[in-house]
Write an enzyme that holds these catalytic residues in place. Structure first.
Site, PDB file in Angstrom:
ATOM      1  N   ASN A 129       0.932  -1.229  -0.287  1.00 22.05           N
ATOM      2  CA  ASN A 129      -0.120  -0.035   0.085  1.00 22.05           C
ATOM      3  C   ASN A 129       0.921   1.373   0.151  1.00 22.05           C
ATOM      4  O   ASN A 129       2.079   1.133   0.140  1.00 22.05           O
ATOM      5  CB  ASN A 129      -0.947  -0.040   1.142  1.00 22.05           C
ATOM      6  N   THR A 189      -3.119  -1.045  -9.447  1.00 20.14           N
ATOM      7  CA  THR A 189      -2.982  -1.941 -10.687  1.00 20.14           C
ATOM      8  C   THR A 189      -3.760  -1.116 -11.722  1.00 20.14           C
ATOM      9  O   THR A 189      -4.850  -0.331 -11.339  1.00 20.14           O
ATOM     10  CB  THR A 189      -3.580  -3.226 -10.456  1.00 20.14           C
ATOM     11  N   GLN A 193      -9.307  -6.881 -12.973  1.00 13.17           N
ATOM     12  CA  GLN A 193      -8.395  -5.856 -12.366  1.00 13.17           C
ATOM     13  C   GLN A 193      -9.036  -4.975 -11.306  1.00 13.17           C
ATOM     14  O   GLN A 193      -8.375  -4.716 -10.224  1.00 13.17           O
ATOM     15  CB  GLN A 193      -7.496  -5.177 -13.505  1.00 13.17           C
ATOM     16  N   HIS A 214      -9.002  -5.704  -7.508  1.00 15.31           N
ATOM     17  CA  HIS A 214      -7.933  -5.599  -6.696  1.00 15.31           C
ATOM     18  C   HIS A 214      -8.077  -4.444  -5.693  1.00 15.31           C
ATOM     19  O   HIS A 214      -7.641  -4.711  -4.549  1.00 15.31           O
ATOM     20  CB  HIS A 214      -6.784  -5.151  -7.583  1.00 15.31           C
ATOM     21  N   GLU A 236       0.322  -0.795 -16.891  1.00 14.97           N
ATOM     22  CA  GLU A 236       0.913  -1.753 -16.183  1.00 14.97           C
ATOM     23  C   GLU A 236       0.718  -3.021 -17.025  1.00 14.97           C
ATOM     24  O   GLU A 236       1.412  -3.937 -17.435  1.00 14.97           O
ATOM     25  CB  GLU A 236       0.518  -1.955 -14.814  1.00 14.97           C
ATOM     26  N   HIS A 237      -0.475  -3.180 -17.356  1.00 13.55           N
ATOM     27  CA  HIS A 237      -1.102  -4.510 -18.198  1.00 13.55           C
ATOM     28  C   HIS A 237      -1.698  -3.721 -19.635  1.00 13.55           C
ATOM     29  O   HIS A 237      -2.475  -3.048 -19.214  1.00 13.55           O
ATOM     30  CB  HIS A 237      -1.956  -5.100 -17.475  1.00 13.55           C
TER      31      HIS A 237
END
Length: 439
Positions: A221, A244, A266, A269, A335-336
């Site tokens: 975190n 994310t 996602q 998350h 990120e993705h």
């Protein structure tokens, strides 16, 4: 459900895109004043301070920091066989991919009698963090440990927060994953105090030494990230990971059900997770929105997913062409990044900025989270423009080894002297000429 922006016919400049694209706002500086006292207390008072903060933040006070080896064995013995089999498959695939990343030493002959060798030397001791907040991440243990082991790191310690429901131990699935990977040192400590203890070391409640590490990797975190920032230099870090992100570049050929499912995957998350669709097709955008309404109602973490999808960090961006879409996703540097377009492999070749790229309808991000063989510890917040995900290289240092004989040094001595004089550092030149009878 998702916010929508229409960029058709008017793709902004790269600078404008960076400023306006959906992104979670995470201000690490804003919490530094809260984290600094924790770090200072652990530096000054060691494990006693760690236990005090653990009791305050995690509502449990473990009897000791280091987990007994018997607890690792017990956790593995009691692990659900299906989960064990899945972890073993994940480990095996990750080892195959990361084994091919190991660099070899290279020696370059610069002149007769003069060589420079680049040696790749692993970090000696590494702390690997596995979060224990909204979810438990044994997969993160795999993603951190495997590249470190393939790099040849001498010793590893896995840190994960103690859990009150497990008697002050980290979650048993974390312990089992460590045991499967052959890691026998696990510390029951989380958050900023974990990073501080890894950096400074200490003495456990039973008198055993808790040896400090040289590097800390793994997500956490904002408070853990702030501790990484404060201690960077004393220790190496992988990155300052934020929430994310998934971005999907899609055209009319994409299946709206697939796209919606991946955006939700996602979003579960964290409420700050970013789910972004960049598409050339307004019809696909409408269909994805409709699918999301249905899927969000059916998913387990409905409230969390809803907040993430409706947040300013998520949205749909309409573009005129796939080329325009590539400009947008390269500026976003997710990120993705999934490519769900016609000729997806060719489009993916043109991606410059992403932590990882997932090509076609059968390469969802969740595959990469667990069993693709790739690493899921990836740069966030646009850092994929300049940084890579965790890999074997993350744990290696390149050291140049310079070896010149007398003849080789003499041949270049005048050049060294000329450059030293140009920089008004004459002693540099004299360090060379002294070897040949000069001043």
């Amino acid at each position: 459900m998702l916010n929508r922006a229409d960029l058709r016919g008017r793709i902004p400049s790269a600078a404008e895109l960076r400023a306006t694209l959906p992104r979670a706002e995470v201000d690490v500086d804003a919490v530094l004043h809260q984290v600094r006292p924790v770090v200072d207390a652990v530096r000054d008072r060691g494990v006693e301070a760690v236990l005090e903060y653990t009791e305050r933040f995690d509502r449990v006070r473990p009897g000791r920091i280091r987990v007994e080896p018997a607890e690792l064995t017990r956790a593995l013995d009691e692990l659900d066989p299906a989960v064990r089999e899945a972890l073993e498959e994940s480990i095996e695939r990750a080892r195959r991919v990361h084994a091919d990343q190991r660099r070899t030493d290279v020696t370059t002959t610069v002149a007769d009698g003069g060589t420079v060798t680049e040696r790749w030397v692993p970090v000696e001791r590494v702390g690997l963090y596995a979060p224990g907040g909204l979810a438990v991440y044994p997969s993160t243990v795999v993603m951190n440990v495997v590249p470190a082991q393939q790099a040849g790191v001498d010793t590893l310690v896995v840190c994960s927060p103690p859990q009150a429901e497990f008697g002050g131990l980290p979650h048993p699935t974390i312990l089992a994953a460590a045991a499967l990977l052959g890691v026998d040192e696990v510390w029951a400590v989380g958050g900023a105090q974990a990073v501080a203890l890894l950096a400074y070391g200490g003495t456990d409640t039973d008198g055993a030494e808790l040896t400090p590490v040289d590097m800390v990797t793994g997500p956490g975190n904002i408070y853990l990230t702030a501790a990484k920032r404060l201690l960077r230099g004393l220790i190496g870090i992988d990155s300052e990971a934020g929430p994310t992100e998934i971005a999907i570049l899609a055209d009319e050929t994409a299946d709206p059900g697939h796209v919606a499912a991946d955006l939700v995957s996602q979003a579960e998350h964290d409420t700050l997770a970013a789910s972004v669709l960049v598409t050339t097709s307004e019809e696909l955008a409408d269909a994805v929105d409709a699918e999301l309404v249905h899927r969000v109602k059916q998913t387990k973490h409905t409230e969390r997913v809803t907040e993430a999808l409706r947040g300013r960090q998520s949205g749909i961006l309409l573009v005129s062409t796939v080329d325009d879409g590539l400009r947008v996703v390269n500026a976003y540097a997710a990120e993705h990044l999934e490519i769900q377009t016609a000729d997806a492999a060719r489009v993916a070749e043109r991606v410059r900025n992403a932590g990882a790229v997932f090509v076609g309808p059968y390469s969802p991000v969740s595959l990469g989270d667990y069993c693709a063989g790739s690493n899921h510890v990836l740069p966030t917040g646009g850092c994929a423009r300049h940084s890579s995900g965790l890999s074997v290289q993350s744990f290696l240092r390149g050291i140049h080894v310079v070896s010149y004989d007398e003849t080789a040094l003499r041949a270049v001595a005048d050049k060294v002297v000329a450059l030293a004089d140009a920089e008004d550092l004459p002693a540099h030149g004299e360090a060379v000429t002294a070897r040949f009878g000069g001043a």
